[in-house]
Design an enzyme around this catalytic site. Structure first.
Site, PDB file in Angstrom:
ATOM      1  N   CYS A 145       0.850  -1.205   0.000  1.00 29.54           N
ATOM      2  CA  CYS A 145       0.000   0.000   0.000  1.00 29.54           C
ATOM      3  C   CYS A 145       0.884   1.252   0.000  1.00 29.54           C
ATOM      4  CB  CYS A 145      -0.916  -0.021   1.219  1.00 29.54           C
ATOM      5  SG  CYS A 145      -1.785   1.527   1.470  1.00 29.54           S
ATOM      6  N   CYS A 164       0.618   3.276   3.269  1.00 27.53           N
ATOM      7  CA  CYS A 164       1.322   2.605   4.382  1.00 27.53           C
ATOM      8  C   CYS A 164       2.823   2.833   4.250  1.00 27.53           C
ATOM      9  CB  CYS A 164       1.003   1.110   4.398  1.00 27.53           C
ATOM     10  SG  CYS A 164      -0.648   0.715   5.030  1.00 27.53           S
ATOM     11  N   HIS A 195      -3.720   0.729   8.506  1.00 29.36           N
ATOM     12  CA  HIS A 195      -4.544   0.430   7.321  1.00 29.36           C
ATOM     13  C   HIS A 195      -5.883  -0.160   7.800  1.00 29.36           C
ATOM     14  CE1 HIS A 195      -4.544  -0.334   2.848  1.00 29.36           C
ATOM     15  NE2 HIS A 195      -5.638  -0.970   3.247  1.00 29.36           N
ATOM     16  N   ASN A 205     -12.882  10.225  -1.849  1.00 33.01           N
ATOM     17  CA  ASN A 205     -13.337   9.449  -2.995  1.00 33.01           C
ATOM     18  C   ASN A 205     -13.496   8.007  -2.549  1.00 33.01           C
ATOM     19  OD1 ASN A 205     -13.302  11.608  -4.887  1.00 33.01           O
ATOM     20  ND2 ASN A 205     -11.072  11.444  -4.984  1.00 33.01           N
ATOM     21  N   GLY A 215     -13.278   7.833  -8.568  1.00 29.43           N
ATOM     22  CA  GLY A 215     -11.882   8.073  -8.940  1.00 29.43           C
ATOM     23  C   GLY A 215     -10.892   7.753  -7.845  1.00 29.43           C
ATOM     24  N   THR A 265      -7.957   6.214  -6.226  1.00 32.67           N
ATOM     25  CA  THR A 265      -6.793   5.549  -6.816  1.00 32.67           C
ATOM     26  C   THR A 265      -5.927   4.850  -5.770  1.00 32.67           C
ATOM     27  OG1 THR A 265      -5.521   7.599  -6.695  1.00 32.67           O
ATOM     28  CG2 THR A 265      -6.652   7.136  -8.781  1.00 32.67           C
ATOM     29  N   HIS A 310      -8.594   7.920   2.865  1.00 31.41           N
ATOM     30  CA  HIS A 310      -7.914   9.217   3.006  1.00 31.41           C
ATOM     31  C   HIS A 310      -8.891  10.343   2.772  1.00 31.41           C
ATOM     32  CE1 HIS A 310      -7.380   7.755  -1.138  1.00 31.41           C
ATOM     33  NE2 HIS A 310      -7.487   9.015  -1.526  1.00 31.41           N
ATOM     34  N   HIS A 331      -9.052  14.231   1.540  1.00 27.24           N
ATOM     35  CA  HIS A 331      -8.417  15.375   0.894  1.00 27.24           C
ATOM     36  C   HIS A 331      -8.902  16.644   1.590  1.00 27.24           C
ATOM     37  CE1 HIS A 331      -7.349  13.258  -3.013  1.00 27.24           C
ATOM     38  NE2 HIS A 331      -8.288  12.440  -2.561  1.00 27.24           N
TER      39      HIS A 331
HETATM   40  P1  AMP Z   1      -7.696   9.430  -4.609  1.00 21.33           P
HETATM   41  O1  AMP Z   1      -7.626   9.648  -6.100  1.00 21.33           O
HETATM   42  O2  AMP Z   1      -8.879  10.043  -3.938  1.00 21.33           O
HETATM   43  O3  AMP Z   1      -7.491   7.972  -4.256  1.00 21.33           O
HETATM   44  O4  AMP Z   1      -6.474  10.246  -4.025  1.00 21.33           O
HETATM   45  C1  AMP Z   1      -5.158   9.791  -4.041  1.00 21.33           C
HETATM   46  C2  AMP Z   1      -4.300  11.012  -3.976  1.00 21.33           C
HETATM   47  O5  AMP Z   1      -2.990  10.621  -3.621  1.00 21.33           O
HETATM   48  C3  AMP Z   1      -4.187  11.774  -5.317  1.00 21.33           C
HETATM   49  O6  AMP Z   1      -4.685  13.107  -5.143  1.00 21.33           O
HETATM   50  C4  AMP Z   1      -2.682  11.732  -5.616  1.00 21.33           C
HETATM   51  O7  AMP Z   1      -2.218  12.931  -6.195  1.00 21.33           O
HETATM   52  C5  AMP Z   1      -2.099  11.496  -4.236  1.00 21.33           C
HETATM   53  N1  AMP Z   1      -0.791  10.876  -4.237  1.00 21.33           N
HETATM   54  C6  AMP Z   1      -0.389   9.785  -4.958  1.00 21.33           C
HETATM   55  N2  AMP Z   1       0.890   9.476  -4.662  1.00 21.33           N
HETATM   56  C7  AMP Z   1       1.309  10.399  -3.736  1.00 21.33           C
HETATM   57  C8  AMP Z   1       2.543  10.621  -3.047  1.00 21.33           C
HETATM   58  N3  AMP Z   1       3.606   9.840  -3.234  1.00 21.33           N
HETATM   59  N4  AMP Z   1       2.600  11.669  -2.189  1.00 21.33           N
HETATM   60  C9  AMP Z   1       1.541  12.467  -2.003  1.00 21.33           C
HETATM   61  N5  AMP Z   1       0.342  12.303  -2.605  1.00 21.33           N
HETATM   62  C10 AMP Z   1       0.230  11.279  -3.470  1.00 21.33           C
HETATM   63 ZN    ZN Z   2      -2.332   1.319   3.632  1.00 27.46          ZN
END
Ligand code: AMP
Ligand code: ZN
Length: 113
Positions: free
Chosen positions: A4, A7, A46, A87, A93, A95, A100, A102
């Site tokens: 992850c 993590c 997690h 999300n 969306g 990812t 988490h 935002h």
């Molecule tokens: P989500 O699309 O809601 O799952 O948000 C995942 C977020 O993680 C996205 O806004 C990415 O820009 C962010 N993200 C991905 N990799 C990193 C990283 N290494 N450091 C900081 N943010 C990240």
């Molecule tokens: Zn995790």
């Protein structure tokens, strides 16, 4: 969880720009900011992959994260407001499969999609 991304960030295996940390949560700036201020707040453990896994047993961390967000908003002087977004799942969306939140701020954010 071993594979992850978040993590790994908590463990320091992947670098991040820390906003805040305590025993339960970690907050760090998003690597691809969608607003002048954009950071993520996550449980260190997690506990769940997405908000679809919130249950009576594990939901206390959600309230705690909102407390932390309110504290950070005061400290970072986000006096004109901010948006908290989670999300949940593919159509939203999501990812990264580690729940988490935002936090977006720093100017007018426009309407939600
Ligand atoms: P989500 O699309 O809601 O799952 O948000 C995942 C977020 O993680 C996205 O806004 C990415 O820009 C962010 N993200 C991905 N990799 C990193 C990283 N290494 N450091 C900081 N943010 C990240
Ligand atoms: Zn995790």
């Amino acid at each position: 969880m071993d594979d992850c991304l978040f993590c790994k960030i908590v463990k320091g295996e992947i670098p991040s720009k820390k906003v805040y940390e305590d025993e339960k949560v970690y907050a760090f700036y998003d690597i691809e900011p969608a607003a002048p201020v954009h950071f993520l707040v996550i449980p260190k453990e997690h506990i769940m992959s997405s908000c679809g896994e919130v249950t009576e047993e594990n939901s206390a961390i959600i309230g705690y994260i909102y407390q932390v967000i309110a504290k950070l908003a005061r400290e970072l002087k986000l006096d004109k407001g901010y948006r908290v977004v989670t999300n949940c799942g593919e159509d939203a969306g999501q990812t990264v499969q580690h729940i988490h939140f935002h936090v977006l701020a720093g100017g007018p954010l426009g309407k939600m999609a």
